[in-house]
Write a protein that holds these residues in place. Sequence first.
Motif, PDB file in Angstrom:
ATOM      1  N   GLU A   1      12.472  75.267   5.350  1.00  0.00           N
ATOM      2  CA  GLU A   1      13.151  75.934   6.468  1.00  0.00           C
ATOM      3  C   GLU A   1      12.577  75.532   7.819  1.00  0.00           C
ATOM      4  O   GLU A   1      13.313  75.261   8.768  1.00  0.00           O
ATOM      5  CB  GLU A   1      13.078  77.447   6.287  1.00  0.00           C
ATOM      6  CG  GLU A   1      13.824  78.209   7.387  1.00  0.00           C
ATOM      7  CD  GLU A   1      13.806  79.704   7.169  1.00  0.00           C
ATOM      8  OE1 GLU A   1      14.264  80.428   8.073  1.00  0.00           O
ATOM      9  OE2 GLU A   1      13.308  80.159   6.106  1.00  0.00           O
TER      10      GLU A   1
ATOM     11  N   ARG B   1      13.633  72.005   8.581  1.00  0.00           N
ATOM     12  CA  ARG B   1      15.077  71.988   8.815  1.00  0.00           C
ATOM     13  C   ARG B   1      15.397  72.497  10.213  1.00  0.00           C
ATOM     14  O   ARG B   1      16.222  71.922  10.933  1.00  0.00           O
ATOM     15  CB  ARG B   1      15.770  72.845   7.757  1.00  0.00           C
ATOM     16  CG  ARG B   1      17.293  72.771   7.831  1.00  0.00           C
ATOM     17  CD  ARG B   1      17.957  73.382   6.604  1.00  0.00           C
ATOM     18  NE  ARG B   1      17.736  74.827   6.531  1.00  0.00           N
ATOM     19  CZ  ARG B   1      17.071  75.437   5.574  1.00  0.00           C
ATOM     20  NH1 ARG B   1      16.521  74.742   4.584  1.00  0.00           N
ATOM     21  NH2 ARG B   1      16.923  76.763   5.578  1.00  0.00           N
ATOM     22  N   GLN B   2      14.728  73.550  10.624  1.00  0.00           N
ATOM     23  CA  GLN B   2      14.983  74.111  11.947  1.00  0.00           C
ATOM     24  C   GLN B   2      14.583  73.125  13.037  1.00  0.00           C
ATOM     25  O   GLN B   2      15.283  72.976  14.041  1.00  0.00           O
ATOM     26  CB  GLN B   2      14.213  75.422  12.109  1.00  0.00           C
ATOM     27  CG  GLN B   2      14.478  76.116  13.440  1.00  0.00           C
ATOM     28  CD  GLN B   2      13.781  77.469  13.521  1.00  0.00           C
ATOM     29  OE1 GLN B   2      13.306  77.999  12.524  1.00  0.00           O
ATOM     30  NE2 GLN B   2      13.719  78.023  14.715  1.00  0.00           N
TER      31      GLN B   2
END
Length: 340
Positions: free
Chosen positions: A33, A36-37
């Motif tokens: 995450e 990805r961010q």
Amino acid sequence: MAHTVGIKEVARQAGVSVGTVSNVINRPHMVAEETRQRVQEAIAELGYVRSESARQLRAGQSRIIALLVLDMGNPFFVDVASGAERVARASKLGVMLCNSAQSTSEESDYLSLFAEQRVRGVLVTPADMSGRNLADFRRHGIPFVFVDRVLPSAEGCSVSVNDVLGGTLAVRHLLAQGHTSVAYVSGPMSLKQCQDRKEGAVAALAEAGLGEDALRHVEAERLDVASGRDAGARLLGMPARPSAVFCANDLLALGVLQALFAAGVGVPDEVALVGYDDIEFAAAAAVPLTSVRQPAVRMGRQAAELLLEETGEDAGLHRHQRIVLDPELIVRQSSLAERR
């Protein structure tokens, strides 16, 4: 020249590999995450847009289907396009909408363009009755579905309306109002739809014990309002003017209505009028127009569903279908005056 941001620049900005950026775009569940961010922030900051043409080359299949219609000036085809677009959008596909303008040469040009672009498939209302354009297109192996025209199921899928029944419903209604002198205003008779609607009109006359000569035929150059006005002028010039007119579409009917009004001829008191398609403008005309309704949105939707079935993951299970829908007569003021 404008600079196009590439995937390498996104990777550099986010401090990750090109493969990680690719995973974020195509397989985001595979990326942590936080990473990805960071990549998504870099994409937003740089304004990166992935190359769809490159993706198609890798995947071997386009995300675009083409829709080629006879006349985008006719609201009927707008409704067909709306139905097809909803299905395509639900499958995350786009629709390339093109207009042959009832021209066989323009149809040929667009089919060549579709082949060059390697679209996923084509929805087409053919302008070329000889079949040569589609015969040439078949060589490219791109699936297509006929819309508003019957295609033998052995050759491919089609979704159409029973236009013979539609013509029968229109003229049967006029006969029931007491008319025995009926005119049929068609578009070019090279179009199968115009042929079938005339066949239905003749069938209704035969039911009433009248011969084909009871039908006065006026062939218009195009299926539009201007051609309808011209046809209306020709009707007015007939030595024995028919008391009822059936038009092959609503745009022709609206043009005939304009010509009759301009000449001071009352509709429906002096001439009853029936159109075809039941576009939105039919009910909103100065004299609300009786019309044979085609389920246009449904036609576009079902055609797109057949095309996606033929080009989807289970394409091997696909079997060609020929779907023929029934039209419905919508009676309004333009045809309801009693004959004296």
